[in-house]
Design a protein around this motif. Sequence first.
Motif, PDB file in Angstrom:
ATOM      1  N   ASP A 154      -7.353  -4.063   6.326  1.00 50.53           N
ATOM      2  CA  ASP A 154      -8.092  -4.098   7.587  1.00 50.53           C
ATOM      3  C   ASP A 154      -7.403  -3.238   8.646  1.00 50.53           C
ATOM      4  O   ASP A 154      -8.059  -2.533   9.423  1.00 50.53           O
ATOM      5  CB  ASP A 154      -8.223  -5.542   8.077  1.00 50.53           C
ATOM      6  N   VAL A 155      -6.057  -3.301   8.685  1.00 53.09           N
ATOM      7  CA  VAL A 155      -5.313  -2.471   9.643  1.00 53.09           C
ATOM      8  C   VAL A 155      -5.368  -1.008   9.223  1.00 53.09           C
ATOM      9  O   VAL A 155      -5.616  -0.118  10.041  1.00 53.09           O
ATOM     10  CB  VAL A 155      -3.849  -2.957   9.748  1.00 53.09           C
ATOM     11  N   TYR A 156      -5.152  -0.758   7.944  1.00 48.94           N
ATOM     12  CA  TYR A 156      -5.139   0.613   7.431  1.00 48.94           C
ATOM     13  C   TYR A 156      -6.475   1.313   7.680  1.00 48.94           C
ATOM     14  O   TYR A 156      -6.519   2.496   8.028  1.00 48.94           O
ATOM     15  CB  TYR A 156      -4.828   0.577   5.932  1.00 48.94           C
ATOM     16  N   ASN A 157      -7.576   0.571   7.544  1.00 51.66           N
ATOM     17  CA  ASN A 157      -8.921   1.148   7.703  1.00 51.66           C
ATOM     18  C   ASN A 157      -9.448   1.052   9.134  1.00 51.66           C
ATOM     19  O   ASN A 157     -10.588   1.435   9.395  1.00 51.66           O
ATOM     20  CB  ASN A 157      -9.902   0.451   6.758  1.00 51.66           C
ATOM     21  N   GLY A 158      -8.638   0.543  10.071  1.00 44.09           N
ATOM     22  CA  GLY A 158      -9.047   0.503  11.469  1.00 44.09           C
ATOM     23  C   GLY A 158      -9.993  -0.623  11.823  1.00 44.09           C
ATOM     24  O   GLY A 158     -10.600  -0.614  12.904  1.00 44.09           O
ATOM     25  N   ILE A 159     -10.120  -1.633  10.955  1.00 44.55           N
ATOM     26  CA  ILE A 159     -10.983  -2.781  11.271  1.00 44.55           C
ATOM     27  C   ILE A 159     -10.272  -3.727  12.236  1.00 44.55           C
ATOM     28  O   ILE A 159     -10.885  -4.308  13.128  1.00 44.55           O
ATOM     29  CB  ILE A 159     -11.384  -3.506   9.974  1.00 44.55           C
ATOM     30  N   SER A 160      -8.969  -3.885  12.045  1.00 49.11           N
ATOM     31  CA  SER A 160      -8.156  -4.721  12.924  1.00 49.11           C
ATOM     32  C   SER A 160      -6.969  -3.912  13.430  1.00 49.11           C
ATOM     33  O   SER A 160      -6.462  -3.024  12.724  1.00 49.11           O
ATOM     34  CB  SER A 160      -7.640  -5.962  12.181  1.00 49.11           C
ATOM     35  N   GLU A 161      -6.525  -4.229  14.635  1.00 50.29           N
ATOM     36  CA  GLU A 161      -5.330  -3.566  15.153  1.00 50.29           C
ATOM     37  C   GLU A 161      -4.075  -4.133  14.489  1.00 50.29           C
ATOM     38  O   GLU A 161      -3.115  -3.393  14.239  1.00 50.29           O
ATOM     39  CB  GLU A 161      -5.236  -3.744  16.671  1.00 50.29           C
ATOM     40  N   PHE A 162      -4.073  -5.439  14.205  1.00 49.60           N
ATOM     41  CA  PHE A 162      -2.889  -6.119  13.700  1.00 49.60           C
ATOM     42  C   PHE A 162      -3.201  -6.876  12.419  1.00 49.60           C
ATOM     43  O   PHE A 162      -4.361  -7.199  12.130  1.00 49.60           O
ATOM     44  CB  PHE A 162      -2.371  -7.145  14.719  1.00 49.60           C
ATOM     45  N   CYS A 163      -2.151  -7.202  11.677  1.00 48.56           N
ATOM     46  CA  CYS A 163      -2.245  -8.191  10.609  1.00 48.56           C
ATOM     47  C   CYS A 163      -0.989  -9.052  10.651  1.00 48.56           C
ATOM     48  O   CYS A 163      -0.004  -8.704  11.318  1.00 48.56           O
ATOM     49  CB  CYS A 163      -2.426  -7.543   9.241  1.00 48.56           C
ATOM     50  N   ILE A 164      -1.025 -10.178   9.963  1.00 48.16           N
ATOM     51  CA  ILE A 164       0.106 -11.100   9.892  1.00 48.16           C
ATOM     52  C   ILE A 164       0.515 -11.254   8.436  1.00 48.16           C
ATOM     53  O   ILE A 164      -0.325 -11.488   7.562  1.00 48.16           O
ATOM     54  CB  ILE A 164      -0.255 -12.481  10.486  1.00 48.16           C
ATOM     55  N   LEU A 165       1.826 -11.121   8.175  1.00 46.11           N
ATOM     56  CA  LEU A 165       2.375 -11.315   6.840  1.00 46.11           C
ATOM     57  C   LEU A 165       3.617 -12.195   6.924  1.00 46.11           C
ATOM     58  O   LEU A 165       4.375 -12.103   7.904  1.00 46.11           O
ATOM     59  CB  LEU A 165       2.779  -9.985   6.205  1.00 46.11           C
ATOM     60  N   PRO A 166       3.875 -13.023   5.924  1.00 46.57           N
ATOM     61  CA  PRO A 166       5.168 -13.700   5.850  1.00 46.57           C
ATOM     62  C   PRO A 166       6.237 -12.729   5.372  1.00 46.57           C
ATOM     63  O   PRO A 166       5.960 -11.861   4.531  1.00 46.57           O
ATOM     64  CB  PRO A 166       4.925 -14.817   4.825  1.00 46.57           C
ATOM     65  N   LEU A 167       7.440 -12.849   5.924  1.00 42.40           N
ATOM     66  CA  LEU A 167       8.528 -11.944   5.550  1.00 42.40           C
ATOM     67  C   LEU A 167       9.602 -12.622   4.712  1.00 42.40           C
ATOM     68  O   LEU A 167      10.139 -12.038   3.774  1.00 42.40           O
ATOM     69  CB  LEU A 167       9.201 -11.361   6.795  1.00 42.40           C
ATOM     70  N   GLU A 168       9.953 -13.845   5.076  1.00 41.78           N
ATOM     71  CA  GLU A 168      11.028 -14.544   4.385  1.00 41.78           C
ATOM     72  C   GLU A 168      10.923 -16.035   4.666  1.00 41.78           C
ATOM     73  O   GLU A 168      10.197 -16.461   5.575  1.00 41.78           O
ATOM     74  CB  GLU A 168      12.397 -14.019   4.821  1.00 41.78           C
ATOM     75  N   SER A 169      11.622 -16.819   3.864  1.00 45.55           N
ATOM     76  CA  SER A 169      11.633 -18.260   4.058  1.00 45.55           C
ATOM     77  C   SER A 169      13.014 -18.792   3.737  1.00 45.55           C
ATOM     78  O   SER A 169      13.790 -18.160   3.013  1.00 45.55           O
ATOM     79  CB  SER A 169      10.584 -18.948   3.164  1.00 45.55           C
ATOM     80  N   THR A 170      13.327 -19.956   4.300  1.00 48.73           N
ATOM     81  CA  THR A 170      14.642 -20.539   4.049  1.00 48.73           C
ATOM     82  C   THR A 170      14.802 -20.953   2.594  1.00 48.73           C
ATOM     83  O   THR A 170      15.921 -21.035   2.094  1.00 48.73           O
ATOM     84  CB  THR A 170      14.863 -21.759   4.957  1.00 48.73           C
ATOM     85  N   SER A 171      13.710 -21.202   1.896  1.00 49.55           N
ATOM     86  CA  SER A 171      13.797 -21.638   0.498  1.00 49.55           C
ATOM     87  C   SER A 171      13.861 -20.471  -0.485  1.00 49.55           C
ATOM     88  O   SER A 171      14.507 -20.558  -1.522  1.00 49.55           O
ATOM     89  CB  SER A 171      12.612 -22.543   0.149  1.00 49.55           C
ATOM     90  N   GLU A 172      13.201 -19.335  -0.157  1.00 49.31           N
ATOM     91  CA  GLU A 172      13.105 -18.223  -1.105  1.00 49.31           C
ATOM     92  C   GLU A 172      13.812 -16.960  -0.640  1.00 49.31           C
ATOM     93  O   GLU A 172      13.895 -15.984  -1.393  1.00 49.31           O
ATOM     94  CB  GLU A 172      11.633 -17.897  -1.385  1.00 49.31           C
ATOM     95  N   GLY A 173      14.301 -16.928   0.590  1.00 50.97           N
ATOM     96  CA  GLY A 173      14.911 -15.705   1.102  1.00 50.97           C
ATOM     97  C   GLY A 173      13.855 -14.669   1.439  1.00 50.97           C
ATOM     98  O   GLY A 173      12.711 -15.003   1.753  1.00 50.97           O
ATOM     99  N   ARG A 174      14.256 -13.390   1.365  1.00 50.26           N
ATOM    100  CA  ARG A 174      13.304 -12.324   1.701  1.00 50.26           C
ATOM    101  C   ARG A 174      12.235 -12.231   0.629  1.00 50.26           C
ATOM    102  O   ARG A 174      12.513 -12.272  -0.571  1.00 50.26           O
ATOM    103  CB  ARG A 174      14.027 -10.983   1.828  1.00 50.26           C
ATOM    104  N   LEU A 175      10.982 -12.123   1.085  1.00 50.98           N
ATOM    105  CA  LEU A 175       9.835 -12.068   0.175  1.00 50.98           C
ATOM    106  C   LEU A 175       9.523 -10.606  -0.119  1.00 50.98           C
ATOM    107  O   LEU A 175       8.791  -9.939   0.613  1.00 50.98           O
ATOM    108  CB  LEU A 175       8.638 -12.784   0.819  1.00 50.98           C
ATOM    109  N   ASN A 176      10.103 -10.091  -1.194  1.00 53.03           N
ATOM    110  CA  ASN A 176      10.069  -8.655  -1.467  1.00 53.03           C
ATOM    111  C   ASN A 176       8.654  -8.124  -1.684  1.00 53.03           C
ATOM    112  O   ASN A 176       8.377  -6.955  -1.398  1.00 53.03           O
ATOM    113  CB  ASN A 176      10.935  -8.339  -2.684  1.00 53.03           C
ATOM    114  N   SER A 177       7.758  -8.971  -2.190  1.00 53.54           N
ATOM    115  CA  SER A 177       6.392  -8.486  -2.424  1.00 53.54           C
ATOM    116  C   SER A 177       5.724  -8.075  -1.118  1.00 53.54           C
ATOM    117  O   SER A 177       4.918  -7.138  -1.085  1.00 53.54           O
ATOM    118  CB  SER A 177       5.561  -9.557  -3.126  1.00 53.54           C
ATOM    119  N   PHE A 178       6.068  -8.747  -0.024  1.00 50.42           N
ATOM    120  CA  PHE A 178       5.473  -8.397   1.273  1.00 50.42           C
ATOM    121  C   PHE A 178       6.150  -7.159   1.863  1.00 50.42           C
ATOM    122  O   PHE A 178       5.514  -6.380   2.583  1.00 50.42           O
ATOM    123  CB  PHE A 178       5.543  -9.588   2.220  1.00 50.42           C
TER     124      PHE A 178
END
Length: 309
Positions: A154-178
Amino acid sequence: MEELSSYSPEEIILANLEELVERSAQIGEQERAHLRELAAEILSEYTDSASFLASLPEHRLPNFASEKGSPLPQSARLHRRVLLSMELRRLIPDPNTLRQEILFPVAEELSGYSYQRISYQKSPYADAAFQRFSELLEEPKATYAHSFHGACEDVYNGISEFCILPLESTSEGRLNSFSKLIEQYDIRIVATCDVCSGEDKLTRFALLRKSMTPLPHESGCPRYFEFSWECEANGEADSLLTAARLCGLRPDRAHLAPSREDPLRTRIHAVLPADEGDLLSFLLYLSMEASDFTSIGFYPHLTVARGQR
């Protein structure tokens, strides 16, 4: 005159060491003066600061390798290059121009529909992050994506200005897929917040868009500069982190790993505090010594939001 014999060997050695300290301080002052002259000479080749900043990707700092006598150790040459970056920064009259040219060179063009629209995959915790990020915007609007990929598209195609993604968690550390999604869609972090996702558990979410142009943020929120760089060897990555420390920047997080494309190369991913030390001098150093670095974000980290079950 007191007899030399009245001094113990230890006292004589300590006196000699004290004299060396004084001589080293004088040499340090002379070195800094010469580097200041060198910085002025480098800038004199350009009509103004903006033209120098535009040339940074093609401009390398001197290596300071000696052709006569004993060469300077690598650590001393690194220190000189950092000092030269500091002198260049002092001669650039407008620090905002420096920050703008390096971090925010391109403004994002938005349609009326996409303006302040935030796309994300709905969940109680993402809803809490949306509410927290919405406090930075005047007219926030939500669009619910079918997946994290969809939010990025949506951001890449200009539909939305922003998006929200999880980055890391105390249980799993950094979420490399994101992290891979951020790289794949060439989007930038402009704010982060932690969401309580259970007792003593936090998930860090990021607000992202195409440009890193900063958002208005609450006073007192710490800010960070995040970047990555691929180099030939671990030693180059270590030198980059040493340069950051010489600029008074203690990395909040730094990770070295083999490059995804070439296992013989090293990829460094670092998060530096933006409100401590001399970030502008480090940005100059980074732009000349690692000109192909990737800016991942320049952002405030907001106080904790609480997810609703």
